[in-house]
Design a protein around this motif. Structure first.
Motif, PDB file in Angstrom:
ATOM      1  N   HIS A  63     -31.894  -6.154  31.654  1.00  0.00           N
ATOM      2  CA  HIS A  63     -32.185  -7.462  32.249  1.00  0.00           C
ATOM      3  C   HIS A  63     -30.880  -8.253  32.345  1.00  0.00           C
ATOM      4  N   GLY A  64     -29.989  -7.803  33.211  1.00  0.00           N
ATOM      5  CA  GLY A  64     -28.693  -8.447  33.346  1.00  0.00           C
ATOM      6  C   GLY A  64     -28.741  -9.735  34.140  1.00  0.00           C
ATOM      7  N   TRP A  69     -31.089  -3.628  35.396  1.00  0.00           N
ATOM      8  CA  TRP A  69     -30.253  -2.446  35.237  1.00  0.00           C
ATOM      9  C   TRP A  69     -28.834  -2.687  35.730  1.00  0.00           C
ATOM     10  N   GLN A  70     -28.246  -3.726  35.208  1.00  0.00           N
ATOM     11  CA  GLN A  70     -26.863  -4.060  35.539  1.00  0.00           C
ATOM     12  C   GLN A  70     -25.916  -3.150  34.755  1.00  0.00           C
ATOM     13  N   PRO A  85     -27.450 -10.044  24.648  1.00  0.00           N
ATOM     14  CA  PRO A  85     -28.721 -10.401  24.004  1.00  0.00           C
ATOM     15  C   PRO A  85     -28.997  -9.515  22.792  1.00  0.00           C
ATOM     16  N   GLU A  86     -30.059  -9.829  22.080  1.00  0.00           N
ATOM     17  CA  GLU A  86     -30.377  -9.103  20.855  1.00  0.00           C
ATOM     18  C   GLU A  86     -31.033  -7.761  21.115  1.00  0.00           C
ATOM     19  N   ARG A  87     -31.438  -7.499  22.362  1.00  0.00           N
ATOM     20  CA  ARG A  87     -32.117  -6.244  22.648  1.00  0.00           C
ATOM     21  C   ARG A  87     -31.916  -5.842  24.114  1.00  0.00           C
ATOM     22  N   GLY A 129     -34.926  -1.576  21.951  1.00  0.00           N
ATOM     23  CA  GLY A 129     -35.271  -1.598  23.370  1.00  0.00           C
ATOM     24  C   GLY A 129     -34.192  -1.069  24.290  1.00  0.00           C
ATOM     25  N   GLY A 130     -33.016  -0.753  23.739  1.00  0.00           N
ATOM     26  CA  GLY A 130     -31.916  -0.277  24.577  1.00  0.00           C
ATOM     27  C   GLY A 130     -32.222   1.062  25.205  1.00  0.00           C
ATOM     28  N   SER A 131     -31.886   1.190  26.489  1.00  0.00           N
ATOM     29  CA  SER A 131     -32.210   2.400  27.249  1.00  0.00           C
ATOM     30  C   SER A 131     -31.358   2.430  28.503  1.00  0.00           C
TER      31      SER A 131
END
Length: 388
Positions: A63-64, A69-70, A85-87, A129-131
């Motif tokens: 969420h850039g 997907w930035q 961000p935190e996630r 949540g990182g992917s």
């Protein structure tokens, strides 16, 4: 260790069983592949590496600020990581084995595969949540969980032309359906093998999630044909040309008839079908360094006598971390040593010694031609002194 000895790394399979039944055929989840695994670097060290010039790194934000997907490319300023961000973001750093010796040591566990097939070890860090989204890769990969927990879901083998989300700098699949049963959370030391073309989606489940990706490369047909043709073009004499001696008079001089096409086809196929030239090209192609600028040639040539004196005084030569070596026997006594895209004929024992991981000290000088070849490899940047 014998290739038939069961390996914990492969879930109790022997190397022979793994290569016969799993490799490039289906995924394999291996719990505890590396028992009591301790990751050889931490998230701060990975972030520091991503800030260095010459290191290939990417930052992926689901969420850039500029949209979903930035993707940003390194090197990064340290301040960037404090603004995230935190996630829901991921840092990916390529070829960490080139920079961190403790990461490179992990490759010793994969010697059941040809060394020249190795690409690199990429390491990814992600908070919860990182992917990088559901995707597929065109290479074999072992995904080793280094720190934290990551959930992996597989979607089966997908076609090359599977639709991807347009307009972003990632090849994320438009559609991804999880195969029943192919849904796992990996803990440190667990490993997942994936063959080429297998859809997968990995999501961090915890803080400080590090995943090590041991990737193996294979040239595509278009890359191979283009590269081999270029190599042949440098080897073939200009006198080797299309010829049509003894042809019949054409019915129509404007027609490109079947006989002419057959003659051209025969010329091309006979030129390409040369096993010796193919082997020489293949060795050079598969030892091309991933990053050419990592090889730093010496400004002044090394005299073999100076090299001999240094080795006899206790010096030791090491292979540069970005270098690739392989060898191919020419007969019972000679071989081609391939090093970083080049090839040189030398004694077979010397080629095997230089392409192995064995230390290159004064004992190497007992092999015929060693001093001259070691000096040439040192000057090319493929070797360096251990204390430099």
């Amino acid at each position: 260790m014998s290739s038939d000895t069961p390996l914990q790394l492969l879930g109790g399979l022997s190397a022979t069983e793994f290569l016969r039944d799993i490799w490039q055929q289906r995924p394999l989840l291996i719990r505890g592949a590396f028992p009591d695994f301790e990751c050889p670097l931490d998230p701060d060290e990975l972030a520091g590496l991503a800030c260095e010039d010459g290191v290939e790194a990417r930052l992926v934000e689901e969420h850039g600020e500029d949209g979903p997907w930035q993707v940003r490319h390194g090197p990064f300023d340290e301040a960037v990581f404090g603004e995230l961000p935190e996630r829901d973001w991921t840092l990916l750093v390529q070829a960490v084995d080139h920079y961190v010796p403790e990461v490179a040591e992990l490759l010793e566990a994969f010697t059941f595969l040809p060394r020249w097939r190795l690409d690199d070890i990429m390491i990814s860090y992600a908070p919860p949540g990182g992917s990088v989204g559901p995707h597929m890769d065109q290479y074999d990969v072992f995904l080793l969980q280094g720190m934290g927990r990551r959930r992996w879901q597989l979607g089966g083998k997908v076609a090359d032309e599977a639709p991807i989300i347009p307009g972003i700098d990632l090849r994320i699949l438009e559609r991804f359906e999880v195969t029943p049963g192919d849904d796992w959370v990996l803990e440190p030391g667990d490993m997942l093998y994936l063959p080429p073309g297998w859809a997968h989606h990995g999501v961090s489940q915890s803080d400080d999630c590090l995943t090590l990706s041991v990737g193996f490369r294979a040239p595509s047909a278009d890359e191979a044909i283009t590269s081999f043709a270029d190599y042949l073009g440098e080897q073939l004499p200009a006198s080797l040309r299309y010829a049509d001696a003894g042809m019949a008079p054409p019915d129509d001089p404007s027609e490109l008839d079947d006989a002419a096409v057959a003659r051209m086809r025969r010329l091309i196929l006979e030129t390409l079908d040369d096993p010796a030239r193919l082997a020489q090209w293949f060795g050079r192609a598969m030892t091309q360094p991933k990053y050419v600028d990592q090889l730093v040639p010496r400004e002044q040539p090394t005299a073999p006598a100076e090299l001999v004196a240094e080795l006899q005084a206790g010096g030791e030569l090491v292979r540069c971390r970005g270098s690739r070596f392989a060898w191919r026997a020419l007969d019972g006594e000679r071989a081609t040593l391939f090093a970083d895209g080049d090839g040189v004929t030398c004694a077979l024992p010397l080629a095997r010694a230089l392409a192995s991981d064995a230390a290159l000290d004064a004992e190497a000088l007992a092999l015929p031609g060693a001093a001259e070849l070691l000096a040439a490899l040192l000057d090319a940047g493929s070797l360096s002194w251990a204390d430099e």
